[in-house]
Design a protein around this motif. Sequence first.
Motif, PDB file in Angstrom:
ATOM      1  N   GLU A  50       0.830  -1.209   0.000  1.00 60.82           N
ATOM      2  CA  GLU A  50       0.000   0.000   0.000  1.00 60.82           C
ATOM      3  C   GLU A  50       0.861   1.255   0.000  1.00 60.82           C
ATOM      4  OE1 GLU A  50      -2.509  -0.413   3.365  1.00 60.82           O
ATOM      5  OE2 GLU A  50      -3.831  -1.907   2.447  1.00 60.82           O
ATOM      6  N   ARG A  51       1.948   1.236   0.789  1.00 60.83           N
ATOM      7  CA  ARG A  51       2.849   2.388   0.814  1.00 60.83           C
ATOM      8  C   ARG A  51       3.514   2.593  -0.539  1.00 60.83           C
ATOM      9  NH1 ARG A  51       5.927   1.372   6.645  1.00 60.83           N
ATOM     10  NH2 ARG A  51       4.154   1.987   7.991  1.00 60.83           N
ATOM     11  N   GLU A  52       3.900   1.497  -1.182  1.00 58.12           N
ATOM     12  CA  GLU A  52       4.529   1.607  -2.500  1.00 58.12           C
ATOM     13  C   GLU A  52       3.553   2.168  -3.521  1.00 58.12           C
ATOM     14  OE1 GLU A  52       6.982  -1.132  -5.746  1.00 58.12           O
ATOM     15  OE2 GLU A  52       6.159  -2.026  -3.920  1.00 58.12           O
ATOM     16  N   ILE A  53       2.290   1.699  -3.452  1.00 57.97           N
ATOM     17  CA  ILE A  53       1.264   2.203  -4.366  1.00 57.97           C
ATOM     18  C   ILE A  53       1.037   3.691  -4.131  1.00 57.97           C
ATOM     19  CG2 ILE A  53      -1.188   2.083  -4.944  1.00 57.97           C
ATOM     20  CD1 ILE A  53      -1.045  -0.925  -4.382  1.00 57.97           C
ATOM     21  N   ALA A  54       0.969   4.078  -2.845  1.00 58.74           N
ATOM     22  CA  ALA A  54       0.771   5.495  -2.515  1.00 58.74           C
ATOM     23  C   ALA A  54       1.956   6.337  -2.994  1.00 58.74           C
ATOM     24  CB  ALA A  54       0.584   5.659  -1.009  1.00 58.74           C
ATOM     25  N   ALA A  55       3.187   5.815  -2.820  1.00 50.96           N
ATOM     26  CA  ALA A  55       4.377   6.548  -3.274  1.00 50.96           C
ATOM     27  C   ALA A  55       4.387   6.678  -4.792  1.00 50.96           C
ATOM     28  CB  ALA A  55       5.639   5.841  -2.796  1.00 50.96           C
ATOM     29  N   ASN A  56       4.017   5.597  -5.483  1.00 46.27           N
ATOM     30  CA  ASN A  56       3.951   5.648  -6.948  1.00 46.27           C
ATOM     31  C   ASN A  56       2.897   6.637  -7.419  1.00 46.27           C
ATOM     32  OD1 ASN A  56       5.962   3.728  -7.220  1.00 46.27           O
ATOM     33  ND2 ASN A  56       4.531   2.005  -7.343  1.00 46.27           N
ATOM     34  N   LEU A  57       1.777   6.683  -6.693  1.00 44.57           N
ATOM     35  CA  LEU A  57       0.707   7.624  -7.045  1.00 44.57           C
ATOM     36  C   LEU A  57       1.188   9.068  -6.867  1.00 44.57           C
ATOM     37  CD1 LEU A  57      -2.205   8.107  -7.901  1.00 44.57           C
ATOM     38  CD2 LEU A  57      -2.893   7.899  -5.503  1.00 44.57           C
ATOM     39  N   ILE A  58       1.863   9.329  -5.735  1.00 44.15           N
ATOM     40  CA  ILE A  58       2.397  10.674  -5.499  1.00 44.15           C
ATOM     41  C   ILE A  58       3.439  11.027  -6.560  1.00 44.15           C
ATOM     42  CG2 ILE A  58       3.770  12.065  -3.904  1.00 44.15           C
ATOM     43  CD1 ILE A  58       2.433  10.540  -1.614  1.00 44.15           C
ATOM     44  N   ARG A  59       4.297  10.048  -6.892  1.00 42.89           N
ATOM     45  CA  ARG A  59       5.325  10.292  -7.896  1.00 42.89           C
ATOM     46  C   ARG A  59       4.689  10.588  -9.259  1.00 42.89           C
ATOM     47  NH1 ARG A  59       7.499   5.670  -7.763  1.00 42.89           N
ATOM     48  NH2 ARG A  59       8.693   6.082  -5.876  1.00 42.89           N
ATOM     49  N   ALA A  60       3.646   9.834  -9.601  1.00 46.24           N
ATOM     50  CA  ALA A  60       2.964  10.054 -10.879  1.00 46.24           C
ATOM     51  C   ALA A  60       2.307  11.431 -10.917  1.00 46.24           C
ATOM     52  CB  ALA A  60       1.920   8.963 -11.105  1.00 46.24           C
ATOM     53  N   ARG A  61       1.695  11.825  -9.796  1.00 46.01           N
ATOM     54  CA  ARG A  61       1.063  13.151  -9.744  1.00 46.01           C
ATOM     55  C   ARG A  61       2.117  14.254  -9.863  1.00 46.01           C
ATOM     56  NH1 ARG A  61      -3.243  12.100  -4.762  1.00 46.01           N
ATOM     57  NH2 ARG A  61      -4.802  10.959  -5.996  1.00 46.01           N
ATOM     58  N   ASN A  62       3.269  14.065  -9.193  1.00 46.55           N
ATOM     59  CA  ASN A  62       4.343  15.054  -9.278  1.00 46.55           C
ATOM     60  C   ASN A  62       4.881  15.159 -10.705  1.00 46.55           C
ATOM     61  OD1 ASN A  62       4.136  15.618  -6.548  1.00 46.55           O
ATOM     62  ND2 ASN A  62       5.782  14.227  -5.964  1.00 46.55           N
ATOM     63  N   GLU A  63       5.050  13.996 -11.349  1.00 44.52           N
ATOM     64  CA  GLU A  63       5.542  14.000 -12.726  1.00 44.52           C
ATOM     65  C   GLU A  63       4.530  14.654 -13.659  1.00 44.52           C
ATOM     66  OE1 GLU A  63       6.364   9.946 -13.555  1.00 44.52           O
ATOM     67  OE2 GLU A  63       8.281   9.909 -12.468  1.00 44.52           O
ATOM     68  N   GLU A  64       3.247  14.396 -13.393  1.00 46.33           N
ATOM     69  CA  GLU A  64       2.205  15.025 -14.205  1.00 46.33           C
ATOM     70  C   GLU A  64       2.230  16.540 -14.042  1.00 46.33           C
ATOM     71  OE1 GLU A  64      -2.685  14.937 -14.732  1.00 46.33           O
ATOM     72  OE2 GLU A  64      -1.710  13.801 -13.142  1.00 46.33           O
ATOM     73  N   GLN A  65       2.374  17.007 -12.785  1.00 41.16           N
ATOM     74  CA  GLN A  65       2.424  18.444 -12.541  1.00 41.16           C
ATOM     75  C   GLN A  65       3.676  19.060 -13.152  1.00 41.16           C
ATOM     76  OE1 GLN A  65      -0.026  20.322 -11.106  1.00 41.16           O
ATOM     77  NE2 GLN A  65       1.245  22.015 -11.831  1.00 41.16           N
ATOM     78  N   GLU A  66       4.792  18.327 -13.048  1.00 44.69           N
ATOM     79  CA  GLU A  66       6.041  18.814 -13.635  1.00 44.69           C
ATOM     80  C   GLU A  66       5.908  18.934 -15.148  1.00 44.69           C
ATOM     81  OE1 GLU A  66      10.800  17.578 -13.836  1.00 44.69           O
ATOM     82  OE2 GLU A  66       9.397  16.451 -12.580  1.00 44.69           O
ATOM     83  N   LEU A  67       5.262  17.944 -15.753  1.00 41.53           N
ATOM     84  CA  LEU A  67       5.043  17.979 -17.200  1.00 41.53           C
ATOM     85  C   LEU A  67       4.158  19.157 -17.586  1.00 41.53           C
ATOM     86  CD1 LEU A  67       5.414  16.701 -19.972  1.00 41.53           C
ATOM     87  CD2 LEU A  67       3.468  15.206 -19.482  1.00 41.53           C
ATOM     88  N   ARG A  68       3.106  19.382 -16.799  1.00 40.26           N
ATOM     89  CA  ARG A  68       2.228  20.520 -17.072  1.00 40.26           C
ATOM     90  C   ARG A  68       2.988  21.837 -16.954  1.00 40.26           C
ATOM     91  NH1 ARG A  68      -3.356  18.984 -13.762  1.00 40.26           N
ATOM     92  NH2 ARG A  68      -4.044  17.296 -15.149  1.00 40.26           N
ATOM     93  N   ASP A  69       3.846  21.943 -15.922  1.00 42.59           N
ATOM     94  CA  ASP A  69       4.637  23.163 -15.746  1.00 42.59           C
ATOM     95  C   ASP A  69       5.574  23.374 -16.932  1.00 42.59           C
ATOM     96  OD1 ASP A  69       3.394  23.554 -13.326  1.00 42.59           O
ATOM     97  OD2 ASP A  69       5.033  22.711 -12.133  1.00 42.59           O
ATOM     98  N   LYS A  70       6.181  22.280 -17.417  1.00 41.09           N
ATOM     99  CA  LYS A  70       7.081  22.395 -18.565  1.00 41.09           C
ATOM    100  C   LYS A  70       6.313  22.843 -19.805  1.00 41.09           C
ATOM    101  CE  LYS A  70      10.634  19.070 -17.158  1.00 41.09           C
ATOM    102  NZ  LYS A  70      11.299  17.779 -17.459  1.00 41.09           N
ATOM    103  N   ILE A  71       5.114  22.291 -19.975  1.00 40.85           N
ATOM    104  CA  ILE A  71       4.296  22.678 -21.134  1.00 40.85           C
ATOM    105  C   ILE A  71       3.940  24.157 -21.050  1.00 40.85           C
ATOM    106  CG2 ILE A  71       2.050  22.363 -22.249  1.00 40.85           C
ATOM    107  CD1 ILE A  71       2.236  19.400 -21.509  1.00 40.85           C
ATOM    108  N   ILE A  72       3.577  24.620 -19.843  1.00 36.14           N
ATOM    109  CA  ILE A  72       3.224  26.032 -19.663  1.00 36.14           C
ATOM    110  C   ILE A  72       4.426  26.917 -19.972  1.00 36.14           C
ATOM    111  CG2 ILE A  72       2.597  27.768 -17.940  1.00 36.14           C
ATOM    112  CD1 ILE A  72       0.869  25.630 -16.587  1.00 36.14           C
ATOM    113  N   ARG A  73       5.609  26.530 -19.446  1.00 35.93           N
ATOM    114  CA  ARG A  73       6.811  27.329 -19.710  1.00 35.93           C
ATOM    115  C   ARG A  73       7.170  27.325 -21.190  1.00 35.93           C
ATOM    116  NH1 ARG A  73       8.646  24.861 -14.800  1.00 35.93           N
ATOM    117  NH2 ARG A  73       9.847  23.342 -15.999  1.00 35.93           N
ATOM    118  N   PHE A  74       7.011  26.148 -21.825  1.00 37.87           N
ATOM    119  CA  PHE A  74       7.333  26.043 -23.240  1.00 37.87           C
ATOM    120  C   PHE A  74       6.386  26.903 -24.073  1.00 37.87           C
ATOM    121  CE2 PHE A  74       7.249  23.941 -27.426  1.00 37.87           C
ATOM    122  CZ  PHE A  74       8.609  23.907 -27.707  1.00 37.87           C
ATOM    123  N   GLU A  75       5.098  26.885 -23.721  1.00 37.00           N
ATOM    124  CA  GLU A  75       4.126  27.714 -24.439  1.00 37.00           C
ATOM    125  C   GLU A  75       4.428  29.195 -24.240  1.00 37.00           C
ATOM    126  OE1 GLU A  75       1.799  26.894 -26.602  1.00 37.00           O
ATOM    127  OE2 GLU A  75       2.493  24.823 -26.439  1.00 37.00           O
TER     128      GLU A  75
END
Length: 208
Positions: A50-75
């Motif tokens: 469960e902890r690993e799943i939660a960590a993976n979920l947090i990591r995925a959300r962080n990567e998603e937010q990071e990707l969105r930030d990069k897209i915003i900066r690139f635009e």
Amino acid sequence: MKLSQRDFKKIQWAALLLIGCLLVAGLTVWLAVKQQKTARQENLRHTAAEREIAANLIRARNEEQELRDKIIRFEALKQRGIVGAEQRLDWVEIINQIKKEHRIVKFDYEISPQRKADAALIPDGADAGGLSFMASQMKLTLTLLHEGELLNVLDDLRNQAPAWISLRTCQITHQKTSPAVAVQPATNAAIQAECTLEWLTIKQGSNT
């Protein structure tokens, strides 16, 4: 009190039954302890999973937010004109406008052909992050009243130009002025600056 063989035969079955009961009880306790240990280990495995799943979920959300930030900066870079072909005509127009606004006595420049950005500009290389960083070098010669004017000119270039401007070198020479010379600001310049600027853009291609 002594037990005879006859007495022993009378109690041997009871003794065997008692021993059997003790064995069954011991086995039951052993199984219970083993099951408890297994359940505890299983619970620990579930908790770890469960902890690993939660960590993976947090990591995925962080990567998603990071990707969105990069897209915003690139635009934002695209909107400013940093992504795509060089807009040299716009550069010239902005330079002439800055020269006019600041009433620069002398404002000479020369822009070299575009090339891939070197390691001094982009430490990870011109193709860092899957992008193609390009650079055009500008030799800039200014005659000014004081250093503050130079800083204002550089700030205006950075803020207005459709490129990312990096200052590489800047040599300032103080000129001697005579009190007999007319005191008009346009003719009483005090410094000469020779600067090298890099105009950085991101080449639009299949990897961008």
